[in-house]
Design a protein around this motif. Structure first.
Motif, PDB file in Angstrom:
ATOM      1  N   ALA A 255      -2.751   1.799   0.999  1.00 44.57           N
ATOM      2  CA  ALA A 255      -4.112   2.262   1.233  1.00 44.57           C
ATOM      3  C   ALA A 255      -4.907   1.282   2.101  1.00 44.57           C
TER       4      ALA A 255
ATOM      5  N   TYR B  16      -7.274  13.445  -3.909  1.00 44.12           N
ATOM      6  CA  TYR B  16      -7.033  12.785  -2.616  1.00 44.12           C
ATOM      7  C   TYR B  16      -5.535  12.718  -2.310  1.00 44.12           C
TER       8      TYR B  16
ATOM      9  N   PHE C 182      -4.741   6.420   2.924  1.00 45.75           N
ATOM     10  CA  PHE C 182      -5.439   6.548   1.637  1.00 45.75           C
ATOM     11  C   PHE C 182      -4.944   7.738   0.828  1.00 45.75           C
TER      12      PHE C 182
ATOM     13  N   GLY D 288      -1.775   6.489  -0.749  1.00 46.77           N
ATOM     14  CA  GLY D 288      -2.161   5.498  -1.758  1.00 46.77           C
ATOM     15  C   GLY D 288      -2.716   6.168  -3.013  1.00 46.77           C
ATOM     16  N   SER D 289      -3.517   7.214  -2.808  1.00 48.08           N
ATOM     17  CA  SER D 289      -4.088   7.933  -3.956  1.00 48.08           C
ATOM     18  C   SER D 289      -2.997   8.598  -4.782  1.00 48.08           C
TER      19      SER D 289
ATOM     20  N   ILE E  21      -9.246   3.588  -5.075  1.00 47.62           N
ATOM     21  CA  ILE E  21      -9.491   4.271  -3.790  1.00 47.62           C
ATOM     22  C   ILE E  21     -10.697   5.206  -3.898  1.00 47.62           C
ATOM     23  N   PRO E  22     -10.760   6.086  -4.920  1.00 46.99           N
ATOM     24  CA  PRO E  22     -11.959   6.933  -5.046  1.00 46.99           C
ATOM     25  C   PRO E  22     -13.237   6.130  -5.225  1.00 46.99           C
TER      26      PRO E  22
ATOM     27  N   TRP F 223      -5.260  11.362   4.985  1.00 47.03           N
ATOM     28  CA  TRP F 223      -6.584  10.744   5.102  1.00 47.03           C
ATOM     29  C   TRP F 223      -6.426   9.256   5.398  1.00 47.03           C
TER      30      TRP F 223
ATOM     31  N   MET G 263     -10.621  14.308   5.910  1.00 45.21           N
ATOM     32  CA  MET G 263      -9.362  14.572   5.219  1.00 45.21           C
ATOM     33  C   MET G 263      -8.817  15.926   5.656  1.00 45.21           C
TER      34      MET G 263
END
Lengths: 293, 293
Positions: A253, A36, A259, A262-263, B140-141, A41, A47
């Protein structure tokens, strides 16, 4: 007998549910967080692949690096304070009356939720009715700071409850380790005329080297992922002065709806934790482990 | 001769050390008592202000109790807010997760220590590496995964996550006990043609009751205090657990110290109670879960 205990069906039945659970909830997400990180996203719409853009931005992001610095500062301080805990455990493991009671009292804060601890310390630090400023005022101090609103003291003010929370845990571990050292070794050294300090530094501490390594890893990695307490007490503020890696990730996130970015932070956090674990083990590696039984 | 001399030295040394020793002992003891006070006083202060009304919080000294204890703070918090709801959610989510974790971890530990298969050290390794993975990197995932499965805003997501993340430490605690457990009874049962399931449920599981209690309490503490998953996955107020509920509730009532104090006391009470009843088990479990790694 062997046949029953190597029955593949039974083994699968016993192991596969748990294995699937950790693969789905622990291992798949850490792979996905790296993946990610390659995406733009917002968490809702589709995404789009942007390659290493997020990671490149991360390297330039001053706010991120200041959060890394804060996390590292906590990690180093936590590791340094292990020396204090070791000293307390050394004393407790000697002939101290009530040692068992002491170590249990020290442990109590560690059992409580970080949220409750954070709320309690918010009250302790309260500028007007908090017990800390009360105490300082009665000792004659004036102009006591607003502990959590002042960027120059906020990190220190956050570190105190962290110490308060975890001290008992490390004292307990060291205490158990010191108690495991056979009395005959200490007695032999004493007969040879070694002082208590010499015995502590030259015999007891080296003998628990393995445990010390484990605690350094726990303290450093634990600090790198601090979140709950800081989230509740300052939420990274004032103005980012107490932002740490995990809180920065959370803000990006779940507040900024970025996100992908954040990932990328989450993946970096994972890497830094694994590298720290590996590095500490490597740096403190001894050629042969000490055996005393 | 030499050893006799040394023994003599040792003895004279010891008498001269005795006076110094006593003063040293006194100083050390004072330090230990002070440390215990630092660990306990914030909690005593919390208990005291949970029993005061707003005026008394501001007017009375911090460690003075009012002439009339305001137990109604507890009553009103319990009946007039969602705290009782959060409390019940915490209770059942904790219980289900603990039972599930213990059962699954026992299956895996049994298969690893008792059954013969090729991949067992690899599988054990997978569980142990799980200990080092920061929860935040999976957040997040996991959020995305649960969203796709329509499990966000469902307590199932919490139970699955708690179980997965507690499996490694639980297996670690169980492992030492399983290795030390004598195998004669199981072998005899095998000879008599007992099935794997009967050996596990009727022989091994009952024999591990004591370590199950230890691991269960450690699990209970972790689940009861968990914050970030609830905060991220659950949005409906009536599904939240105490940590997040307390956080939201206390945020609204910052000036009503009595209510805040009572809420915090309610949230930490079950853990304190478990501690007073089972402190030896808790100490044992924490030591086992950390050092043996």
């Amino acid at each position: 007998m062997d046949k029953v205990m190597s029955d593949k069906r039974m083994i699968a039945l016993y192991v596969i549910p748990s294995l699937l659970l950790i693969l789905a909830i622990i291992y798949l997400p850490i792979v996905l967080t790296g993946y990610y990180g390659l995406m733009e996203w917002d968490g809702i719409s589709k995404m789009t692949f942007i390659g290493l853009d997020n990671y490149a931005t991360l390297l330039q992001d001053e706010k991120f690096w200041s959060s890394v610095n804060h996390s590292l500062l906590f990690a180093v301080l936590s590791a340094v304070f292990l020396i204090v805990y070791m000293a307390v455990a050394l004393v407790l493991a000697g002939r101290i009356r009530g040692a068992n009671l002491f170590r249990k009292i020290y442990l109590i804060p560690m059992l409580l939720s970080s949220v409750a601890i954070a709320q309690l310390w918010l009250k302790i630090y309260h500028p007007t009715t908090g017990i800390l400023n009360d105490l300082l005022a009665s000792l004659g101090f004036k102009n006591t700071p607003e502990w959590l609103a002042d960027p120059s003291v906020v990190l220190g003010a956050l570190f105190v409850p962290i110490l308060w929370q975890y001290a008992g845990f490390y004292i307990l571990i060291y205490y158990a380790a010191f108690k495991n050292i056979p009395g005959s070794l200490v007695e032999a050294a004493r007969i040879d005329g070694a002082s208590s300090l010499q015995i502590a530094l030259r015999i007891k501490v080296p003998l628990i080297a393995e445990v010390i390594k484990v605690t350094i890893v726990l303290a450093v990695v634990g600090s790198l992922k601090y979140f709950d307490l800081i989230y509740v007490m300052t939420d990274g503020g004032p103005n980012g002065a107490s932002e740490v890696m995990a809180s920065y990730m959370y803000h990006k996130a779940f507040r900024g709806f970025d996100f992908g970015y954040g990932s990328a932070i989450g993946f970096f956090l994972l890497l830094i934790c694994l590298v720290a674990t590996w590095g500490i083990r490597k740096l403190t590696a001894t050629k042969d482990s000490i055996q005393y039984s | 001769m030499i050893t006799a001399n040394k023994a003599l030295n040792y003895r004279t040394d010891r008498t001269s050390r005795k006076i110094g020793g006593r003063i040293g002992y006194g100083i050390l003891y004072t330090v230990l008592v002070l440390a215990a006070a630092v660990q306990l006083l914030p909690l005593v202060w919390l208990l005291f202000f949970s029993l005061k009304n707003s005026q008394e919080v501001f007017n009375l000294p911090p460690f003075a109790l009012p002439s009339k204890l305001h137990w109604e703070n507890y009553e009103s918090v319990w009946s007039q807010s969602n705290i009782s709801r959060y409390f019940m959610n915490s209770v059942w989510i904790t219980l289900v997760s603990v039972v599930l974790t213990i059962l699954l971890a026992s299956f895996v530990t049994f298969a690893i220590t008792r059954m013969r298969w090729k991949l067992r050290s690899f599988v054990l390794g997978l569980f142990m590496v799980g200990l080092m993975i920061p929860v935040h990197s999976t957040l997040i995932p996991l959020f995305n995964l649960f969203q796709k499965l329509h499990l966000t805003d469902s307590q199932v997501s919490l139970i699955l996550s708690y179980t997965a993340f507690n499996l490694p430490i639980t297996i670690m605690i169980l492992l030492g006990f399983y290795y030390a457990l004598p195998k004669e009874v199981e072998e005899a049962a095998l000879m008599d043609g007992c099935s794997v399931n009967r050996i596990f449920f009727q022989i091994v599981l009952p024999m591990t009751a004591s370590v199950i209690v230890t691991a269960g309490i450690i699990n209970m503490i972790y689940n009861w205090n968990e914050f970030i998953f609830v905060n991220t996955f659950i949005s409906s107020d009536h599904l939240k657990t105490l940590t997040v509920g307390v956080q939201n509730f206390v945020g609204q009532y910052t000036t009503n110290w009595g209510a805040v104090g009572a809420t915090l006391m309610i949230s930490i009470m079950p853990i304190l109670l478990a501690f007073f009843l089972l402190s030896n088990r808790i100490v044992e479990g924490i030591a086992a879960g950390s050092v043996k790694g």
